[in-house]
Design a protein around this motif. Structure first.
Motif, PDB file in Angstrom:
ATOM      1  N   UNK A  71       0.917  -1.130   0.006  1.00  0.00           N
ATOM      2  CA  UNK A  71       0.095  -0.165  -0.096  1.00  0.00           C
ATOM      3  C   UNK A  71       0.732   1.385   0.170  1.00  0.00           C
ATOM      4  N   UNK A  72       1.803   1.085   0.945  1.00  0.00           N
ATOM      5  CA  UNK A  72       2.825   2.476   1.086  1.00  0.00           C
ATOM      6  C   UNK A  72       3.363   2.625  -0.593  1.00  0.00           C
ATOM      7  N   UNK A  73       4.063   1.749  -1.067  1.00  0.00           N
ATOM      8  CA  UNK A  73       4.829   1.681  -2.162  1.00  0.00           C
ATOM      9  C   UNK A  73       3.832   2.047  -3.465  1.00  0.00           C
ATOM     10  N   UNK A  74       2.687   1.653  -3.240  1.00  0.00           N
ATOM     11  CA  UNK A  74       1.793   1.860  -4.460  1.00  0.00           C
ATOM     12  C   UNK A  74       1.144   3.410  -4.415  1.00  0.00           C
ATOM     13  N   UNK A  75       1.367   4.157  -3.351  1.00  0.00           N
ATOM     14  CA  UNK A  75       0.703   5.271  -3.124  1.00  0.00           C
ATOM     15  C   UNK A  75       1.130   6.384  -4.249  1.00  0.00           C
ATOM     16  N   UNK A  76       2.475   6.212  -4.727  1.00  0.00           N
ATOM     17  CA  UNK A  76       2.987   7.425  -5.476  1.00  0.00           C
ATOM     18  C   UNK A  76       2.731   7.188  -7.194  1.00  0.00           C
ATOM     19  N   UNK A  77       2.027   5.830  -7.543  1.00  0.00           N
ATOM     20  CA  UNK A  77       1.856   5.434  -8.909  1.00  0.00           C
ATOM     21  C   UNK A  77       0.631   6.365  -9.387  1.00  0.00           C
TER      22      UNK A  77
END
Length: 65
Positions: free
Chosen positions: A59-65
């Motif tokens: 979830x944290x890593x996909x926030x910037x996509x």
């Protein structure tokens, strides 16, 4: 200095094992079952913790996509 004698050593080992209070078959079965239950509970806990951490990181890593 005392001389080492394998026969004396084995006799002492035999004497000491005679002093041990060995568990009964029932006590051994109960303890074994408790170990299996605790291992299962621990495995489930770590599975759930791993999945929760994976979800948070994804979830944290996909926030910037």
């Amino acid at each position: 200095m005392a001389k080492f004698s394998p026969f004396k050593f084995l006799q002492e080992v035999r004497d000491e094992t005679g002093k041990v209070t060995w568990p009964t078959r029932r006590e051994t079965a109960i303890t074994t079952a408790m170990v299996f239950v605790m291992v299962t509970i621990t495995a489930i806990f770590f599975l759930l913790a791993d999945q929760a951490i994976r979800f948070l990181i994804t979830t944290i890593l996909s926030v910037g996509r």
